[in-house]
Design a protein around this motif. Structure first.
Motif, PDB file in Angstrom:
ATOM      1  N   ARG A 237       7.867   1.116  -1.893  1.00 44.24           N
ATOM      2  CA  ARG A 237       6.847   1.237  -2.923  1.00 44.24           C
ATOM      3  C   ARG A 237       5.975   2.452  -2.615  1.00 44.24           C
ATOM      4  NH1 ARG A 237       6.789  -4.398  -1.969  1.00 44.24           N
ATOM      5  NH2 ARG A 237       7.570  -5.601  -3.751  1.00 44.24           N
ATOM      6  N   LEU A 238       5.551   3.155  -3.634  1.00 45.60           N
ATOM      7  CA  LEU A 238       4.752   4.360  -3.480  1.00 45.60           C
ATOM      8  C   LEU A 238       3.349   4.123  -4.021  1.00 45.60           C
ATOM      9  CD1 LEU A 238       7.307   7.031  -4.771  1.00 45.60           C
ATOM     10  CD2 LEU A 238       6.926   6.288  -2.416  1.00 45.60           C
ATOM     11  N   ASP A 239       2.373   4.651  -3.319  1.00 46.11           N
ATOM     12  CA  ASP A 239       0.983   4.635  -3.780  1.00 46.11           C
ATOM     13  C   ASP A 239       0.373   5.959  -3.360  1.00 46.11           C
ATOM     14  OD1 ASP A 239      -1.599   4.191  -4.524  1.00 46.11           O
ATOM     15  OD2 ASP A 239      -1.768   2.218  -3.599  1.00 46.11           O
ATOM     16  N   LEU A 240       0.394   6.920  -4.263  1.00 49.89           N
ATOM     17  CA  LEU A 240      -0.081   8.260  -3.960  1.00 49.89           C
ATOM     18  C   LEU A 240      -1.144   8.654  -4.967  1.00 49.89           C
ATOM     19  CD1 LEU A 240       3.364  10.026  -3.354  1.00 49.89           C
ATOM     20  CD2 LEU A 240       1.785   9.179  -1.612  1.00 49.89           C
ATOM     21  N   ASP A 241      -2.301   9.037  -4.458  1.00 50.83           N
ATOM     22  CA  ASP A 241      -3.402   9.499  -5.313  1.00 50.83           C
ATOM     23  C   ASP A 241      -3.707   8.513  -6.431  1.00 50.83           C
ATOM     24  OD1 ASP A 241      -3.585  11.860  -3.806  1.00 50.83           O
ATOM     25  OD2 ASP A 241      -1.994  12.803  -4.989  1.00 50.83           O
ATOM     26  N   GLY A 242      -3.623   7.246  -6.123  1.00 55.97           N
ATOM     27  CA  GLY A 242      -3.981   6.226  -7.090  1.00 55.97           C
ATOM     28  C   GLY A 242      -2.892   5.848  -8.069  1.00 55.97           C
ATOM     29  N   ALA A 243      -1.718   6.467  -7.964  1.00 53.03           N
ATOM     30  CA  ALA A 243      -0.600   6.143  -8.850  1.00 53.03           C
ATOM     31  C   ALA A 243       0.472   5.393  -8.062  1.00 53.03           C
ATOM     32  CB  ALA A 243      -0.004   7.412  -9.458  1.00 53.03           C
ATOM     33  N   GLN A 244       1.174   4.494  -8.742  1.00 50.47           N
ATOM     34  CA  GLN A 244       2.189   3.674  -8.092  1.00 50.47           C
ATOM     35  C   GLN A 244       3.582   4.014  -8.617  1.00 50.47           C
ATOM     36  OE1 GLN A 244      -0.770   1.975  -9.293  1.00 50.47           O
ATOM     37  NE2 GLN A 244      -1.527   2.347  -7.201  1.00 50.47           N
TER      38      GLN A 244
END
Length: 350
Positions: A237-244
């Motif tokens: 799962r990705l969580d980068l700069d507030g985006a998933q």
């Protein structure tokens, strides 16, 4: 900067030696194109060849990427990492977009690495044969070229994902380099899709690759719920700069590559995600050289023979990227003993 051992490299191109793939690129003066050693095209005459340590050096010398062997999908090469920790860390930051703006970014990048701008340029010339700006520009073009070949992203998203400031600049760069607009390089027909729908790219490595060993190592990492393995495919799962979003990695053994599928709403994050996948799966390792060195140890030799291509997984987040370090020291995030430890760990669980 050209490589001097021309006879050796020419023989590698004559034999299409995959061991040199990513180590050296040849610029052909009669065509103005630069190629990988594995290029299926007819080998050019020796006197028409110039050899370079990186795609950036070849492109900076006025050559354009080959459309047949596609330099953008050559495996990364990390031979210089043992003597240029600063360069390796700089490249990781460039992959995150550190030089997407202008020349002034070189001074900022150098400051993050704890060196001066002049020293950083000197190190890049010594180890890659090109300036930091040339390296960043070449990576931008090659990543855009891969997206054009392998995806159905709209041109605007390809431009943004590759770090171009505008579609106009993107079009001008490709017209200048290839004498044609970027849409003419797209091989596949089909409806445009967005990054949110999913982007699949192929990332090459140098064989052998012990895929079961890599998955076994990843499966015993600290459980966080962010990573899991299902049917031989790694997911995160990705969580980068507030985006998933999500990323998955599958093995393509017949192509000496992995298939990376990314679903993320911001196309600008694609290069950083790809760079992290390369690090986690150790795709840039010169595994033949590593194994040959470790096999000198009598205790490790039988383990290496039993599990050729066993690699040490990297961290998704490299928290030490901005910490200055001795340029002559091996990278802290890829010590050689990590490979030995991986062999010993697999032996204990065999």
């Amino acid at each position: 900067m050209e490589l001097l051992d021309r006879s050796t490299y020419y023989r590698a191109f004559q034999s299409h030696d995959a061991r040199f793939d990513g180590r050296v690129f040849v610029g052909v003066t009669s065509t103005g194109i630069y190629c990988r050693p594995v290029c299926p095209a007819r080998t050019p005459r020796f006197e028409n060849c110039r050899f370079f340590a990186s795609a950036a050096a070849a492109q900076d010398a006025g050559f354009r990427p080959c459309l047949r062997c596609r330099p953008e999908i050559a495996p990364d090469f990390a031979s210089w990492r043992g003597s240029a920790n600063t360069v390796s860390r700089a490249l990781a930051l460039i992959a995150d977009g550190a030089l997407d703006d202008d020349e002034a970014g070189v001074e900022i990048l150098a400051g993050r690495l704890g060196v001066g701008g002049r020293q950083l340029r000197r190190l890049f010339q010594r180890h890659l044969g090109a300036s930091p700006i040339a390296v960043a520009q070449t990576r931008r073009v090659l990543f855009a070229k891969q997206l054009l070949h392998d995806t159905h992203l709209p041109m605007a998203e390809v431009a943004m994902a590759s770090g171009f400031g505008s579609v106009r600049r993107f079009n001008e760069t490709f017209r200048k380099l290839f004498d044609r607009p970027p849409r003419m390089l797209r091989r596949k027909a089909g409806a445009d899709t967005s990054a949110r729908d999913g982007v699949t790219l192929r990332l090459a490595y140098r064989p052998p690759y012990d895929w079961p060993g890599m998955l076994a190592a990843l499966s015993v990492r600290e459980p966080s719920g962010l990573e899991w393995i299902e049917a031989g495919i790694w997911h995160r799962r990705l969580d980068l700069d507030g985006a998933q979003g999500r990323v998955s990695v599958a093995h393509l053994p017949d192509r000496n590559a992995v298939a990376v599928t990314i679903r993320f709403p911001s196309v600008k994050a694609l290069p950083a995600i790809v760079a992290r996948v390369r690090r986690v799966f150790d795709l840039g390792a010169d595994i033949t050289t590593i194994d040959s060195h470790l096999a000198r140890d009598p205790g490790l030799a039988p383990l290496i023979a039993r599990r050729p291509g066993l690699r040490a997984p990297g961290d998704w987040d490299d928290h030490g990227m901005d910490i200055p370090s001795d340029d002559t020291a091996p990278p802290a995030w890829r010590p050689w003993h990590a490979y030995a430890e991986q062999h010993l760990r697999m032996a204990r669980h065999a």
